[in-house]
Design an enzyme around this catalytic site. Structure first.
Site, mmCIF file in Angstrom:
data_model
loop_
_atom_site.group_PDB
_atom_site.id
_atom_site.type_symbol
_atom_site.label_atom_id
_atom_site.label_comp_id
_atom_site.label_asym_id
_atom_site.label_seq_id
_atom_site.Cartn_x
_atom_site.Cartn_y
_atom_site.Cartn_z
ATOM 1 N N CYS A 7 6.186 -16.273 -49.719
ATOM 2 C CA CYS A 7 4.787 -16.412 -50.168
ATOM 3 C C CYS A 7 4.742 -17.243 -51.451
ATOM 4 O O CYS A 7 3.863 -18.103 -51.612
ATOM 5 C CB CYS A 7 4.154 -15.042 -50.415
ATOM 6 N N ASP A 30 16.062 -25.792 -46.206
ATOM 7 C CA ASP A 30 16.825 -24.573 -46.491
ATOM 8 C C ASP A 30 17.781 -24.847 -47.649
ATOM 9 O O ASP A 30 18.425 -25.900 -47.715
ATOM 10 C CB ASP A 30 17.603 -24.124 -45.248
ATOM 11 N N HIS A 46 1.216 -14.047 -44.916
ATOM 12 C CA HIS A 46 2.394 -13.177 -44.854
ATOM 13 C C HIS A 46 2.408 -12.359 -43.565
ATOM 14 O O HIS A 46 1.486 -11.605 -43.280
ATOM 15 C CB HIS A 46 2.434 -12.225 -46.052
ATOM 16 N N ASN A 86 15.360 -15.049 -36.920
ATOM 17 C CA ASN A 86 16.166 -13.849 -37.104
ATOM 18 C C ASN A 86 15.217 -12.704 -37.421
ATOM 19 O O ASN A 86 14.383 -12.819 -38.320
ATOM 20 C CB ASN A 86 17.169 -14.050 -38.243
ATOM 21 N N HIS A 99 9.926 -16.463 -40.543
ATOM 22 C CA HIS A 99 10.251 -17.879 -40.702
ATOM 23 C C HIS A 99 11.065 -18.329 -39.507
ATOM 24 O O HIS A 99 11.772 -17.538 -38.871
ATOM 25 C CB HIS A 99 11.020 -18.121 -42.002
ATOM 26 N N HIS A 101 13.864 -21.183 -38.363
ATOM 27 C CA HIS A 101 14.833 -22.195 -38.753
ATOM 28 C C HIS A 101 14.730 -23.340 -37.755
ATOM 29 O O HIS A 101 14.803 -23.121 -36.537
ATOM 30 C CB HIS A 101 16.256 -21.631 -38.694
HETATM 31 P P1 AMP Z 1 17.172 -15.437 -42.647
HETATM 32 O O1 AMP Z 1 18.611 -15.079 -42.868
HETATM 33 O O2 AMP Z 1 16.845 -15.756 -41.219
HETATM 34 O O3 AMP Z 1 16.225 -14.422 -43.246
HETATM 35 O O4 AMP Z 1 16.971 -16.812 -43.383
HETATM 36 C C1 AMP Z 1 16.615 -16.937 -44.715
HETATM 37 C C2 AMP Z 1 16.930 -18.357 -45.080
HETATM 38 O O5 AMP Z 1 16.250 -18.677 -46.262
HETATM 39 C C3 AMP Z 1 18.419 -18.645 -45.305
HETATM 40 O O6 AMP Z 1 18.847 -19.687 -44.434
HETATM 41 C C4 AMP Z 1 18.476 -19.059 -46.777
HETATM 42 O O7 AMP Z 1 19.426 -20.075 -47.016
HETATM 43 C C5 AMP Z 1 17.057 -19.535 -47.029
HETATM 44 N N1 AMP Z 1 16.604 -19.433 -48.392
HETATM 45 C C6 AMP Z 1 16.686 -18.353 -49.214
HETATM 46 N N2 AMP Z 1 16.128 -18.620 -50.403
HETATM 47 C C7 AMP Z 1 15.677 -19.894 -50.350
HETATM 48 C C8 AMP Z 1 15.013 -20.764 -51.258
HETATM 49 N N3 AMP Z 1 14.675 -20.378 -52.497
HETATM 50 N N4 AMP Z 1 14.713 -22.018 -50.860
HETATM 51 C C9 AMP Z 1 15.044 -22.439 -49.614
HETATM 52 N N5 AMP Z 1 15.655 -21.655 -48.694
HETATM 53 C C10 AMP Z 1 15.984 -20.423 -49.059
HETATM 54 ZN ZN ZN Z 2 5.375 -13.442 -47.718
#
Ligand code: AMP
Ligand code: ZN
Length: 113
Positions: A7, A30, A46, A86, A99, A101
């Site tokens: 958010c 990412d 959200h 995920n 989210h 990917h």
């Molecule tokens: P998940 O494991 O599916 O919840 O994915 C979360 C993703 O968010 C991971 O691939 C992280 O590398 C990415 N992530 C976490 N913090 C940040 C951030 N500040 N900016 C960009 N990506 C992020």
């Molecule tokens: Zn959120």
């Protein structure tokens, strides 16, 4: 949600490298890429996880997938790509704002590990 990282990223309160934005969707690189192209695509509204999708918020998810098709054209992902969500602990979800990917520019193994 005030304490949600994604958010805050969507609101510009936490920095990110923007790849795409519209009224409903924000997409950014990412921070720990798993492929040469790795973008996170989120609804600005959200939603905690895929498990929380219902008739009241599924339009947000439709907007995400419309955006993914636009991003693929914008970024010329002509060779294909993978969209991953995920969900929950066993799904490997670490950020609890839904989210997707968007991974590309390498041959992605199937099935995933
Ligand atoms: P998940 O494991 O599916 O919840 O994915 C979360 C993703 O968010 C991971 O691939 C992280 O590398 C990415 N992530 C976490 N913090 C940040 C951030 N500040 N900016 C960009 N990506 C992020
Ligand atoms: Zn959120």
């Amino acid at each position: 949600m005030s304490d949600c990282l994604f958010c805050k990223i969507a609101a510009g309160e936490v920095p990110s490298t923007k790849v795409y934005e519209d009224e409903y969707v924000y997409a950014f690189n990412d921070i720990d890429p798993k492929a040469p192209f790795h973008v996170i695509v989120i609804p600005k509204k959200h939603i905690g996880s895929a498990d929380e999708i219902d008739s009241s918020n599924s339009a947000e998810i439709a907007h995400v997938f419309e955006a993914i098709a636009k991003i693929a054209k914008q970024e010329k992902l002509e060779n294909g790509y993978r969209v991953v969500n995920n969900c929950g602990e066993d799904g490997g979800q670490t950020v609890h704002h839904i989210h997707f990917h968007l991974l590309a520019r390498r041959n992605l193994a199937w099935p995933p590990g």
